[in-house]
Design a protein around this motif. Sequence first.
Motif, PDB file in Angstrom:
ATOM      1  N   LEU A 108       0.838  -1.191   0.000  1.00  0.00           N
ATOM      2  CA  LEU A 108       0.000   0.000   0.000  1.00  0.00           C
ATOM      3  C   LEU A 108       0.875   1.243   0.000  1.00  0.00           C
ATOM      4  CD1 LEU A 108      -2.727   1.479   0.241  1.00  0.00           C
ATOM      5  CD2 LEU A 108      -2.519   1.258   2.740  1.00  0.00           C
ATOM      6  N   HIS A 109       0.619   2.142  -0.949  1.00  0.00           N
ATOM      7  CA  HIS A 109       1.346   3.407  -1.056  1.00  0.00           C
ATOM      8  C   HIS A 109       0.437   4.558  -0.658  1.00  0.00           C
ATOM      9  CE1 HIS A 109       5.025   2.062  -3.279  1.00  0.00           C
ATOM     10  NE2 HIS A 109       4.234   1.024  -3.518  1.00  0.00           N
ATOM     11  N   GLU A 110       0.991   5.496   0.096  1.00  0.00           N
ATOM     12  CA  GLU A 110       0.289   6.702   0.509  1.00  0.00           C
ATOM     13  C   GLU A 110       1.211   7.912   0.341  1.00  0.00           C
ATOM     14  OE1 GLU A 110      -2.853   6.815   1.601  1.00  0.00           O
ATOM     15  OE2 GLU A 110      -3.339   4.747   2.207  1.00  0.00           O
ATOM     16  N   ILE A 111       0.615   9.111   0.300  1.00  0.00           N
ATOM     17  CA  ILE A 111       1.392  10.338   0.281  1.00  0.00           C
ATOM     18  C   ILE A 111       1.998  10.546   1.679  1.00  0.00           C
ATOM     19  CG2 ILE A 111       1.261  12.864   0.057  1.00  0.00           C
ATOM     20  CD1 ILE A 111       1.062  11.504  -2.614  1.00  0.00           C
ATOM     21  N   PRO A 112       3.284  10.960   1.765  1.00  0.00           N
ATOM     22  CA  PRO A 112       3.881  11.202   3.088  1.00  0.00           C
ATOM     23  C   PRO A 112       3.163  12.329   3.824  1.00  0.00           C
ATOM     24  CG  PRO A 112       5.563  11.155   1.339  1.00  0.00           C
ATOM     25  CD  PRO A 112       4.235  11.193   0.666  1.00  0.00           C
ATOM     26  N   PRO A 113       3.306  12.399   5.145  1.00  0.00           N
ATOM     27  CA  PRO A 113       2.723  13.510   5.885  1.00  0.00           C
ATOM     28  C   PRO A 113       3.133  14.850   5.269  1.00  0.00           C
ATOM     29  CG  PRO A 113       3.626  11.879   7.393  1.00  0.00           C
ATOM     30  CD  PRO A 113       4.039  11.473   6.003  1.00  0.00           C
ATOM     31  N   ASN A 114       2.149  15.762   5.242  1.00  0.00           N
ATOM     32  CA  ASN A 114       1.229  16.150   6.273  1.00  0.00           C
ATOM     33  C   ASN A 114      -0.140  15.470   6.262  1.00  0.00           C
ATOM     34  OD1 ASN A 114       0.989  17.603   3.715  1.00  0.00           O
ATOM     35  ND2 ASN A 114      -0.402  19.025   4.701  1.00  0.00           N
ATOM     36  N   GLY A 115      -0.354  14.416   5.448  1.00  0.00           N
ATOM     37  CA  GLY A 115      -1.635  13.743   5.389  1.00  0.00           C
ATOM     38  C   GLY A 115      -1.724  12.579   6.369  1.00  0.00           C
ATOM     39  N   THR A 162      -0.358  12.261  17.693  1.00  0.00           N
ATOM     40  CA  THR A 162       0.735  12.650  18.580  1.00  0.00           C
ATOM     41  C   THR A 162       1.952  13.129  17.794  1.00  0.00           C
ATOM     42  OG1 THR A 162       0.005  11.011  20.205  1.00  0.00           O
ATOM     43  CG2 THR A 162       2.243  11.875  20.463  1.00  0.00           C
ATOM     44  N   PHE A 163       2.220  12.519  16.646  1.00  0.00           N
ATOM     45  CA  PHE A 163       3.492  12.746  15.964  1.00  0.00           C
ATOM     46  C   PHE A 163       3.402  13.348  14.558  1.00  0.00           C
ATOM     47  CE2 PHE A 163       4.223   8.928  18.706  1.00  0.00           C
ATOM     48  CZ  PHE A 163       5.056   9.548  19.628  1.00  0.00           C
ATOM     49  N   VAL A 164       2.253  13.246  13.881  1.00  0.00           N
ATOM     50  CA  VAL A 164       2.213  13.554  12.448  1.00  0.00           C
ATOM     51  C   VAL A 164       1.891  15.020  12.190  1.00  0.00           C
ATOM     52  CG1 VAL A 164       1.032  13.048  10.268  1.00  0.00           C
ATOM     53  CG2 VAL A 164       1.685  11.185  11.799  1.00  0.00           C
ATOM     54  N   ALA A 165       2.645  15.604  11.241  1.00  0.00           N
ATOM     55  CA  ALA A 165       2.501  17.010  10.861  1.00  0.00           C
ATOM     56  C   ALA A 165       3.164  17.187   9.502  1.00  0.00           C
ATOM     57  CB  ALA A 165       3.175  17.902  11.913  1.00  0.00           C
ATOM     58  N   ASP A 166       3.328  18.427   9.070  1.00  0.00           N
ATOM     59  CA  ASP A 166       4.181  18.752   7.931  1.00  0.00           C
ATOM     60  C   ASP A 166       5.512  18.033   8.167  1.00  0.00           C
ATOM     61  OD1 ASP A 166       6.073  20.001   6.222  1.00  0.00           O
ATOM     62  OD2 ASP A 166       4.950  21.885   6.244  1.00  0.00           O
ATOM     63  N   VAL A 167       5.926  17.209   7.213  1.00  0.00           N
ATOM     64  CA  VAL A 167       7.065  16.311   7.426  1.00  0.00           C
ATOM     65  C   VAL A 167       8.333  17.076   7.802  1.00  0.00           C
ATOM     66  CG1 VAL A 167       7.845  16.246   5.010  1.00  0.00           C
ATOM     67  CG2 VAL A 167       8.167  14.229   6.495  1.00  0.00           C
TER      68      VAL A 167
END
Length: 531
Positions: free
Chosen positions: A251-258, A302-307
């Motif tokens: 499974l591939h996803e766009i990196p954070p910020n998503g 808790t951890f995810v934001a603009d990479v």
Amino acid sequence: MNFRYDALYPSRRSPVLAENVAATSHPLATQAALAMMSRGGNAVDAAIAAAATLTVVEPTGNGLGSDAYCILWDGKELHGLNASGASPEAWTPEQFRGQTEMPYRGWGSVTVPGAVSAWAELTRRFGKLDLPTVLAPAIHYAESGFTVSPVIGALWQRGAEVLSDQPGFADMFMPGGQVPKAGERFHSAEMARSLQRIAETGGRDFYEGALAEKIAADARANGAALTLADLAAHKPEWCGTIATDYRDVTLHEIPPNGQGIAALMALGILEHLDLADLHADDPVALHLQIEAIKLAFADLHTFVADVRYMTEVTPQDLINPAYLKERAKLVSRDRAQNYGPGAPRTGGTVYLTTADASGMMVSFIQSNYSGFGSGVVVPGTGISLQNRGAGFTLQPGHPNEVGPRKRPFQTIIPGFLMQGDTPKMSFGVMGGPMQAQGHVQMVMRTQVWKQDVQTAIDAPRWRFIEGKKVACESALAKATRAELVEMGHEISVETPDSAFGFGGAQLIERFETGGYAAGSDSRKDGQAGGF
């Protein structure tokens, strides 16, 4: 016109099988996509035609002021595009001191819109047709009008009840002071002119020209921080993808910020939980998926934001197989647990996917976030602006704390499955925090239990809320719900009026022998089509 539509009975659509396919949340957008491919365009041309058309015919979920993401297979390799916009340069933490949360509506929630830049960049790099040709269907529906569809008509009414006092909203979306009902026609000459200008300038006018100046001028007039310099600084980013293996697919996803990384975390946890001998609707199978999502969401918020600001914990840390194996050990097969933070609010989004006979496949999503976004419409343009600024937190030191020229946490995510070096499925499930959860449910149903794309879409869904609270659709069997309650889940059954909380899915799966199967969600007004 006295038009009434009541979905009195369950509806099972059949998957559409063809060599060129499109699945979107509105039939007119699907037809716009197919029209591009029928005149020699490719799946990218089709996707942008559909996306632009959706800004006109489904304004409840997106608009010219949306953000966007895309994952596409060009026939040889996979690409990821992040076209979400950043906050205004003036948005420092100090500016919001004294507030308890970020503004959810109005100009105070508006960040730079990125969808138009995605259309332009994708067309420039991968399209076969020019932007005026691709945007022609959207311009036509904006100028000549279209008939409002049932689901969108209901969402339109709901949005107007809370947004009618926002700058420009009533002038654009309540002609004559009335909300258009299902079966009635709506048009916007102002939006048609803006689309025409975007087409003629390859999108530049939206960020540097007359349209940009109108956006910035309206921001100044309403005391907002967004400036012409903020718009001009925006550039879409070819960011690639992040991925997790599950069985024989990736499974591939766009990196954070998503929030796509939450789907990867959940699948990585499920890899270590034994579901192979369970059937798709077994209460234990649902329980294990819910617990995996709960663990993923605990880390997500808790951890995810603009990479660029994820300095304490990186995306690769969160999807490290060894870490996810340890997280899986926390799951009990027969007891629900509370792992931590809850999910954000539900929202309004459009997802679409296209594929062509050459092998190109596109997974594309764009959104104003909440229904109609900020509610702000720039006068004389038909540009409705998203409220993605609400995705920031005001918690000091949090990686997603509001700051200047920073991308907020986003809920919108396109998904893409690979099988080795071969594209397998382009898909998405629109709907706020439902999206990552929907990705997991679609992957499990199509890949573990081998359901066809339409059956996987039609199946009853669940949605983790917070703590041990889980919402289910009424179609989920009472006996199944009872067993989940016995395990400790706090189950609520949402009414049809709130069913948008379970999102809207569009899936395209590729056959090894060539061609595709496409499915579209009956929870929306959408359509899968092909030729």
